[in-house]
Design a protein around this motif. Structure first.
Motif, PDB file in Angstrom:
ATOM      1  N   TYR A  16      -6.722 -29.109  17.365  1.00 24.51           N
ATOM      2  CA  TYR A  16      -4.642 -29.302  17.686  1.00 24.51           C
ATOM      3  C   TYR A  16      -4.428 -27.861  17.882  1.00 24.51           C
ATOM      4  CZ  TYR A  16      -0.213 -30.912  16.115  1.00 24.51           C
ATOM      5  OH  TYR A  16       1.047 -31.496  16.298  1.00 24.51           O
ATOM      6  N   VAL A  17      -3.789 -26.892  17.373  1.00 29.16           N
ATOM      7  CA  VAL A  17      -3.594 -25.710  17.589  1.00 29.16           C
ATOM      8  C   VAL A  17      -3.588 -25.753  19.313  1.00 29.16           C
ATOM      9  CG1 VAL A  17      -3.140 -23.338  17.358  1.00 29.16           C
ATOM     10  CG2 VAL A  17      -3.308 -25.239  15.335  1.00 29.16           C
ATOM     11  N   HIS A  19      -4.519 -27.440  21.971  1.00 29.97           N
ATOM     12  CA  HIS A  19      -3.559 -27.962  22.439  1.00 29.97           C
ATOM     13  C   HIS A  19      -2.547 -27.985  22.565  1.00 29.97           C
ATOM     14  CE1 HIS A  19      -7.555 -31.579  22.879  1.00 29.97           C
ATOM     15  NE2 HIS A  19      -8.150 -30.650  22.941  1.00 29.97           N
ATOM     16  N   GLU A  20      -2.339 -27.324  21.687  1.00 28.40           N
ATOM     17  CA  GLU A  20      -0.204 -27.489  21.330  1.00 28.40           C
ATOM     18  C   GLU A  20      -0.377 -25.757  22.398  1.00 28.40           C
ATOM     19  OE1 GLU A  20       2.090 -28.699  19.945  1.00 28.40           O
ATOM     20  OE2 GLU A  20       1.381 -30.014  19.858  1.00 28.40           O
ATOM     21  N   ASN A  21      -0.747 -25.041  22.132  1.00 27.22           N
ATOM     22  CA  ASN A  21      -0.985 -23.767  22.877  1.00 27.22           C
ATOM     23  C   ASN A  21      -1.452 -23.666  24.408  1.00 27.22           C
ATOM     24  OD1 ASN A  21      -0.482 -22.443  20.469  1.00 27.22           O
ATOM     25  ND2 ASN A  21      -2.748 -21.778  20.377  1.00 27.22           N
ATOM     26  N   ILE A  23      -0.687 -26.869  25.968  1.00 29.40           N
ATOM     27  CA  ILE A  23       1.178 -27.334  26.506  1.00 29.40           C
ATOM     28  C   ILE A  23       1.842 -26.088  26.739  1.00 29.40           C
ATOM     29  CG2 ILE A  23       2.487 -29.278  25.839  1.00 29.40           C
ATOM     30  CD1 ILE A  23       0.172 -30.933  24.145  1.00 29.40           C
ATOM     31  N   ASP A  24       2.219 -26.103  25.826  1.00 29.15           N
ATOM     32  CA  ASP A  24       3.345 -24.388  25.398  1.00 29.15           C
ATOM     33  C   ASP A  24       3.286 -24.333  26.985  1.00 29.15           C
ATOM     34  OD1 ASP A  24       4.520 -25.396  23.228  1.00 29.15           O
ATOM     35  OD2 ASP A  24       3.589 -23.606  22.424  1.00 29.15           O
ATOM     36  N   LYS A  27       3.858 -25.896  30.063  1.00 29.36           N
ATOM     37  CA  LYS A  27       5.414 -26.448  29.886  1.00 29.36           C
ATOM     38  C   LYS A  27       6.047 -24.631  30.875  1.00 29.36           C
ATOM     39  CE  LYS A  27       9.467 -26.793  27.151  1.00 29.36           C
ATOM     40  NZ  LYS A  27      10.108 -26.999  26.088  1.00 29.36           N
ATOM     41  N   ASN A  43       5.723 -39.355  25.352  1.00 25.09           N
ATOM     42  CA  ASN A  43       4.730 -39.550  23.863  1.00 25.09           C
ATOM     43  C   ASN A  43       4.627 -41.247  24.485  1.00 25.09           C
ATOM     44  OD1 ASN A  43       6.738 -41.186  23.207  1.00 25.09           O
ATOM     45  ND2 ASN A  43       7.792 -40.404  22.223  1.00 25.09           N
ATOM     46  N   VAL A  81      -1.874 -35.650  28.689  1.00 20.45           N
ATOM     47  CA  VAL A  81      -0.944 -35.167  28.884  1.00 20.45           C
ATOM     48  C   VAL A  81       0.366 -35.045  29.724  1.00 20.45           C
ATOM     49  CG1 VAL A  81       0.875 -33.009  27.776  1.00 20.45           C
ATOM     50  CG2 VAL A  81      -1.364 -33.163  26.797  1.00 20.45           C
TER      51      VAL A  81
END
Length: 211
Positions: A16-17, A19-21, A23-24, A27, A43, A81
């Motif tokens: 999860y962490v 994937h969040e990185n 995505i950031d 972006k 979403n 995403v």
């Protein structure tokens, strides 16, 4: 058994962490593309609304030619995403064609950005130019029935070279949404639809094979 559960939980949390990185990172690349202004991460509810809006848009007659088929948006919505982002007049559109006219399995026209070539097409009696759309053989319009034998206005998926080198990202797809989706996305971003502002959808998958 408890140790196994803790390990699985730790693994999921780590993914999860990660994937969040990712995505950031994506972006950050998007916001630094020339001509990009606002970004929005979709979403599941947003995706479903866009999916339904595109279905309705496909059923509408486009440019008086036939029905639509936004293959680009359909491809984007399949990604892990999906980002929406707004653009101004400085944004460089993907290399064309961005609109392809199909009649059955046959390509009968597409958009052109080269004004010199458009003038050449306008001078040809067997070709039809509508705005920057060229139909290469006007005979296809004779006897055409918009309901039973229509032209299909295809918006193809596009690539995004700026994201090709982002770590652990694959299957990047860029697409231009229909007008209803465009208005919906601008509304989600709190915009008042200013002239010259467009929207794009960008989707990507997480590539676990790349470390």
């Amino acid at each position: 058994m408890i140790a196994v559960r803790l390990q699985l939980h730790s693994t999921k949390e780590g993914v999860y962490v990660e994937h969040e990185n990712i995505i950031d990172n994506v972006k950050n690349v998007i916001v630094h593309m020339e001509g990009v202004e606002t970004t929005y991460l979709l979403n599941e509810e947003n995706r479903e609304i866009v999916r339904e809006l595109e279905k309705k848009a496909d059923e509408m007659t486009l440019m008086g030619l036939g029905r639509g088929d936004n293959k680009g948006v359909k491809a984007v919505l399949k990604n892990n995403v999906v980002f929406a982002f707004t653009t101004n007049m400085d944004f460089n559109w993907p290399e064309g064609p961005n609109i392809i006219l199909m009649h059955g399995e046959r390509v009968v026209g597409h958009d052109l950005d080269d004004e010199t070539k458009l003038e050449e097409m306008r001078a040809c009696k067997d070709k039809l130019v509508i705005a920057n759309i060229v139909i290469y053989d006007t005979s296809v319009l004779k006897g055409m029935n918009a309901k039973t034998n229509p032209l299909v206005v295809v918006m193809p998926p596009k690539t995004c070279k700026e994201l090709e080198c982002v770590d652990k990202v694959c299957n990047v797809v860029l697409a231009s949404p229909s007008t209803p989706s465009d208005e919906y996305l601008k509304g989600k971003m709190g915009l008042e639809y200013p002239h010259g502002t467009g929207t794009f959808l960008l989707g990507f998958d997480f590539d676990s094979s790349r470390s």
